[in-house]
Every structure is written in structure tokens, then in C-alpha cells.
Design a protein around this motif. Structure first.
Motif, PDB file in Angstrom:
ATOM      1  N   ILE A   1      36.018 -14.474  17.433  1.00 52.36           N
ATOM      2  CA  ILE A   1      36.367 -13.073  17.689  1.00 52.36           C
ATOM      3  C   ILE A   1      37.542 -12.932  18.566  1.00 52.36           C
ATOM      4  N   ARG A   2      38.793 -12.302  18.415  1.00 56.36           N
ATOM      5  CA  ARG A   2      39.689 -11.602  19.335  1.00 56.36           C
ATOM      6  C   ARG A   2      39.011 -10.249  19.578  1.00 56.36           C
TER       7      ARG A   2
ATOM      8  N   ILE B   1      32.200 -14.984  21.238  1.00 62.87           N
ATOM      9  CA  ILE B   1      33.354 -16.097  21.266  1.00 62.87           C
ATOM     10  C   ILE B   1      33.023 -17.182  20.305  1.00 62.87           C
TER      11      ILE B   1
ATOM     12  N   ARG C   1      30.077  -6.625  27.825  1.00 63.72           N
ATOM     13  CA  ARG C   1      30.300  -8.135  28.272  1.00 63.72           C
ATOM     14  C   ARG C   1      29.310  -8.926  27.320  1.00 63.72           C
TER      15      ARG C   1
ATOM     16  N   VAL D   1      35.483 -10.447  32.275  1.00 62.53           N
ATOM     17  CA  VAL D   1      35.259 -11.758  31.332  1.00 62.53           C
ATOM     18  C   VAL D   1      35.852 -11.769  30.013  1.00 62.53           C
ATOM     19  N   VAL D   2      36.809 -10.760  29.965  1.00 58.17           N
ATOM     20  CA  VAL D   2      37.389 -10.313  28.719  1.00 58.17           C
ATOM     21  C   VAL D   2      38.870 -10.721  28.825  1.00 58.17           C
TER      22      VAL D   2
ATOM     23  N   HIS E   1      31.001  -9.586  23.837  1.00 58.13           N
ATOM     24  CA  HIS E   1      32.006 -10.722  24.103  1.00 58.13           C
ATOM     25  C   HIS E   1      31.648 -12.014  23.865  1.00 58.13           C
ATOM     26  N   GLU E   2      30.366 -12.279  24.693  1.00 56.05           N
ATOM     27  CA  GLU E   2      29.795 -13.398  24.878  1.00 56.05           C
ATOM     28  C   GLU E   2      29.280 -14.025  23.304  1.00 56.05           C
TER      29      GLU E   2
END
Lengths: 391, 391
Positions: free
Chosen positions: B20-21, B16, B9, B36-37, B12-13
Motif C-alpha cells: 500500500i502507498r 506495508i 502508525r 515512520v511514513v 501503516h505497519e
């Protein structure tokens, strides 16, 4: 959040640490925010039934842009949906005519202005500007560039404009035909003789708590924000305080919930005049992501959820934000290699957008004690990512 | 990223802003990161074909945890998939027996240890500890708590343990039956007479660039990390440097790519011994989200993508991270009201997990110049969010 642009993308990023279940209404699955949010509804924000269906899964609705029709927002509120900011506030960011009338009414200094219907009205407005204070409402700078005919005059469609679109600067009544072709009301404003542009960013919660970020300097290139310096260098302390108080007053009087950006002109004679309002996170507040204790995005989320607001104070003496416009690099990877190696402190914020010339595709933030150094690093990185600097 | 926990999580944050994919392989749609993804695949990371299908859409694979079977990682590499960290490195975070053997081989100080097969082996190991330096490999603290029989001894299953699970402290051979019931190899270690626990966090890229974060103090409660103080207060400068160099050496020798956390014991006689390794973002590095220029998550992403690493230096004199364990609040909203109003500088990081007693559901970060104040604010907020403090 309604709207899948970069503001929604960065609001989601700021909401993740709060455990927020973020739901997005986006035009397409490729939109900037739609790429990084789990719960995405693809639909048209101009359609009331789409908005209603979207709202059913939400505790509160907020916005990435101000283009949702005001009447739809009122319909949602009538349904019992919490809309923040609400239509009574948001209309002032949607309609420049409504905004100017309201700011006049609450005594906020604006450029002199008037709603005009045709080029003849523009000529009459210019003539009144030339005569001095008689040109309608507002309390403009009252100083031109030596011309005595009141031109140039700024014309703006009252709805739908942004980043220089829907704005014309005309030198004569003859040049003023274009803005009227769309058939929407047009606002005429004096062209303010300003020293620079400032922005006062504040956040207000439904409880009425409000916080003010330091006033920043915003540098535009071709009508698009290029660089933001926080705080505005050399800004007179009293004027800074006045700008913050002005923004807090506007937020309170207009009933704003969430982030409010007040774009300002600093005039040659030391006054400030309100240029534009935005009721959402704003480009002039992107520096807060790395430069302040609580970012505009985090505080917008907190305000919209009626949570206590976070500290807006800066973490560094100077923070600079520089926008990255689309340029020669369709793929950013090789540009990243250079920028990250050159400046390990650089903060890159890209939006996942396809690169098109002139399109805002990201921004960078730098911070530190030496403004020249901080500016140089931001401008170099933004220029390199765009492709206009190579080394 | 394989694994849908809070580390994914927060990765990913951090990804962003880099555009980044981010693609996730998660056990369930309810997992912390899966909420959240955008691009989530639900599947079992223990199944090679699931991993293979997942990997086909990725430029590079990294991990939220170390539980993916080593042989699957080797199969993916044989397929041509970029796996970072790769299996040859990651096995040292998966298998404590392999880890100890390798650290011994490269001369890294560890507690004295031995692979044991039954309670009789444990008794023999304890006897050797009691006799001094002869107990197998390692160069332990060599000081007990006054006992002369070598007990207590720490027993750990070589694979699968975390947060105190898979770890036993036994006072006699008779108590040592339990660890052997699962039929997996067991590592016996001396119980180190430590002053405190430290962690040295470093990040290494495939190019071999590496950065070291300041060494932190990690305070455990019931075998679970409770508080992290950055930097470790009063730590001897030479010892801090030694710890950083140790972590950099391990990262290099083991070929780590990405974030490496080296958990350390600081012994009463002023030495450091390696306790555990983790090759992913780690709880002892959560403070970097708000306390350093580039967070462990951002640097893990940069390393995995072979981008130049960001500056690991702290932004504040002191930063404190306190874990929030599940407690009495199933809904955090009312606790947020208190915590955010009390401390507008508080940084909250919740994981979106259902609250269960004792489960890590989030953490808070605080920073500032006064360590007592920073500690008090973090502990108060963590306690309030858990429900053990009310005011």
C-alpha cells in the motif's frame, strides 16, 4: 540501513513496534524501502563521503545487501561509526574466496573448491576431483552423476553474484572462458550431488547471545529461491541439530552481528556442506514473519541494537514461504481479490516494486498443521499473483 | 489516513506487506505516524481546503480519529472522494447523541439516557431513573448501588470526549454545572451497575462482507484502558455470540466500512449494553496484532480498499494486551534490556511518542495457554516500561 530493497522495507516494518527511528540510504526514491520510510537519504553506497554523511545521523549502521565496499566499512569503523555486522565479519559474505578459506580454517564442511585463474586451472581442478579427495580444500560429497572426468564444475565470481548471477556450471574446460572475462577472481567448486538444499538461520548480538531458527528446506527454480518449508520435512534430528550448531559456530567464529543465513547442501550420503553465507535478513527466513514468535527482521534489529534477542521458535507446525515473481499482472489489485477471498489465512508480503518478468516482487506465507495443504495454498497464491495460475 | 497518531502508525505497519502507498495528513512531523511514513502532509484536518488538497492524491480516505468535522466529510464525498467510513456512518462515532438515538431506533440495548440542557434536567432525569423504567430511552440495568435518588448520573459532552475526557460522574444536580460550561449538548446516562466491560470488534467492507473478532474483556484504570484479555474469560457462549451479532448488526445498520469497536457493559443480571462506538482500529483490538491470524489494522486496510477480509480467529488460547503509560523513563532502551531478556516471547509496540506521565506511549502483547502466566507477563512488562515496577 544501507540499501533500499525489500529487506530494508521489511526491517523497517519490524522496527516500527520498537519505536526505532529508521534512517535509510537508498539509490532512488522509488526503491522498495524508500517508499515506506520517513527518513530517506538518496545516495550511492559506493561513495565513502556519502556513507560518512549518512552515518552521522545514526547510532548504528546495518545493511540490506553485502555490496558496500569492505574498505569503506573499515573507514567508517575508523571514524568511530558502529557498523553491524562489521567488515571483518561481512567480508565473508562479500567474498566467496575469503569465506571458503575461513570455513576451511575453522573446520566447517564445504564442497571441494579452489581459486582458479583460467580454463586450464579449471581442467586441472576437475581432474583432481575425478581422482577423489585430492582436489584442494573442502570435504565434498565425493559422488558424481556417473561421470569420471570431474565435470561438471561450478564457477563463481568471488564477489557480486546473487540469485544465480555470477555462477556458471560448466561441462568442460572449453566452456569455462566466460567467468574469467570480467577479470575478477573465480572460485571453482565441485557440483555437489545433493538431495536438497537447507538453510540454517541464526541471529547473534554483540554481547554474544545467539538464537537459532529451525532448519528449513529451500527449493530453487532456475537458481532462484522458490519455496521454503519450515521446518525441513523429514530432516534427521541429529542432522538438524548439527546444522544449527554449524551456523552458530560460524556466527561466533566470524564475529557476525545480526542475522546470518547459512545455505546448505544435504548430500545423498547424509552430510551437510555449506553453500553460501548471507549476513542480513534472508529469503530463507521470510517464513518467520508469520511462522515464528520473533521474526528474523525483528531479531536482526534487536541484535544490531544490542538488545536481548526474541524467541525464534515456530508458532505453527508447518510454515511455507513461496516467492512471487513478476509476471503478467502490472497491478496486483485484481489478483488480491482472488487470493484473499480464496484463503483468508494467507499472508501476503509485496515489495512495492514494478513488476518485471522473473523479478522477485513479493512473497506469501501460509501455515497450519497439514503440510500438503499449507504447500498448496502458498504455491497457488504465488502462482496466481504471478499470473501463471488462473482459475 | 487523516491523523498522525499511533493508530495511523500501526495501520501503516500493517499496510506495508500489502504494498500500500500510504499517505498521511498529520498535525506535526513529530506525530507518532509521521515519524515512520514516507508520504506525509502536515496540515490541519479541521480545514476543508487542506483536506481537499490531501484527498487529491488518494484512492480512498480513512481516519486515525473521529474529529474531522462531519460537514467536511460530506463536502469531500460531494467532490467524489471515497471516504471510508463515510460521514453517515462516522457521525455515530462523533456524536453520542446521534449514536444513542440511532441505536434506540434499531433496538440495540443501551444504558438509559437523555439529552439534557442544564442541572435541572439532570435532576429530572435522575428522578425518573429512581422511579424505574420511565427514564427516557434505553433499557438500562435498572439496578443501582443501593441509592434511591437515581444518582450518580453520567454526563458526557456529545462530541470530543475520549479516554475519560468530556465525561463526568455526578452525585447530585449541584455537581452538574461543569459539563454545561462549554455550551455543547450534554448526554445524561444512568451509571450502569456492570460486572465488567467487554468489547466486540468487527470489520465490514463496502461489499458488505464482515468478520467478528472474539469478544474481549477490557479493564479500565482511571477511565483509561489498561488491560485487554482475549477472549473474555468465562464469558457465557451465548452472550459472546449475542455481542458479536450486536456489533455486526450495528456495522450493517450504520453502514460502517472498516473497523468498528463496540464497547459494552456486561451487567450484573447477565445482559450487555452498548457504551461507546469507535469506527477505526481501537485499543481493545491491539491484541490482534500478535494474537489473531489477521490483525484489526490489516483488516481495516483491506476493508477500506474493498478487498476480501482476513481471518479474525485467534492464534493462541489467550492473548493479553497491556497499555504502557508514560512514566519515569524518558528513554526506553534500558527498560527494553530488562523486558526483552526476561521474556523473549514478549511483543512490544511503542508509538515513538515523548513520554509524559499518564500518556499512552505504547502497549505490549503476550500470548499462551496459561492465562495467569500471560497476564503476569503483560502486566510486568507494561509496569516495568512505565517505571512502576523495578526488580
Amino acid at each position: 540501513m544501507v540499501g533500499g530493497g525489500q529487506l530494508a522495507r521489511m526491517t523497517h516494518e519490524a522496527g516500527i513496534p520498537l519505536g526505532i527511528r529508521f534512517k535509510l540510504l537508498s539509490d532512488t526514491p522509488q526503491d522498495s524501502a524508500a517508499q515506506v520510510v520517513n527518513d530517506v537519504v538518496i545516495g550511492d553506497y559506493r561513495d565513502l563521503e556519502t556513507l560518512r554523511a549518512f552515518a552521522r545521523g545514526c547510532d548504528v549502521i546495518t545493511f540490506d545487501h553485502e555490496h558496500v565496499p569492505t574498505e569503506h566499512l573499515r573507514a567508517l569503523e575508523a571514524d568511530g561509526v558502529r557498523v553491524r555486522p562489521g567488515p571483518d565479519a561481512l567480508v565473508h559474505a562479500q567474498d566467496k574466496g575469503v569465506m571458503r578459506a575461513r570455513l576451511d580454517a575453522i573446520g566447517v564442511p564445504c564442497p571441494r573448491h579452489r581459486i582458479v585463474s583460467d580454463p586450464g586451472d579449471v581442467a586441472a581442478f576437475a581432474a583432481e576431483l575425478a581422482e577423489g579427495e585430492g582436489a584442494g580444500e573442502g570435504e565434498g560429497a565425493g559422488e558424481g552423476d556417473g561421470r569420471t572426468d570431474g565435470f561438471p564444475v561450478v564457477l563463481k565470481t568471488v564477489r557480486g553474484g546473487y540469485d544465480g548471477k555470477g555462477v556458471w556450471v560448466v561441462d568442460s574446460a572449453e566452456e569455462a572462458a566466460e567467468p574469467f572475462r570480467a577479470g575478477v577472481p573465480v572460485l571453482a567448486e565441485e557440483k555437489v550431488d545433493f538431495v536438497r538444499e537447507l538453510a540454517a538461520n541464526v541471529v547473534r548480538s554483540p554481547h554474544g547471545q545467539a538464537v537459532a531458527y529451525p532448519v528449513v528446506e529451500s527449493q530453487q527454480v532456475d537458481g532462484v529461491c522458490d519455496t521454503v518449508i519450515a521446518p525441513a520435512p523429514g530432516l534427521d534430528e541429529e542432522l538438524a541439530l548439527k546444522a544449527e550448531q554449524l551456523a552458530l559456530t560460524i556466527a561466533k567464529e566470524l564475529g557476525v552481528v545480526g542475522h546470518l543465513a547459512v545455505e546448505l547442501f544435504e548430500t545423498r550420503d547424509g552430510r551437510i556442506l555449506v553453500n553460501e553465507l548471507a549476513m542480513r535478513p534472508h529469503n530463507s527466513g521470510h517464513w518467520t514473519q508469520d511462522g515464528s514468535i520473533t521474526s528474523q527482521f525483528a531479531n536482526h534489529v534487536r541484535a544490531v541494537l544490542d538488545l536481548p534477542l526474541g524467541d525464534p521458535r515456530p508458532r505453527a507446525r508447518w510454515t511455507v514461504m513461496a516467492n512471487v515473481l513478476g509476471g503478467d499482472y502490472p497491478d496486483m489489485y485484481s489478483a488480491y481479490l482472488h487470493c484473499m477471498a480464496r484463503d483468508p489465512q494467507l499472508k501476503i508480503h509485496m515489495y512495492g516494486k514494478d513488476v518485471k518478468p522473473g523479478r522477485k516482487v513479493g512473497h506469501v506465507n501460509t501455515y497450519g498443521d497439514d503440510l500438503d495443504d499449507v504447500l498448496e495454498r502458498a504455491r497457488h497464491a504465488a502462482g496466481y499473483l504471478r499470473g501463471t495460475i488462473t482459475e
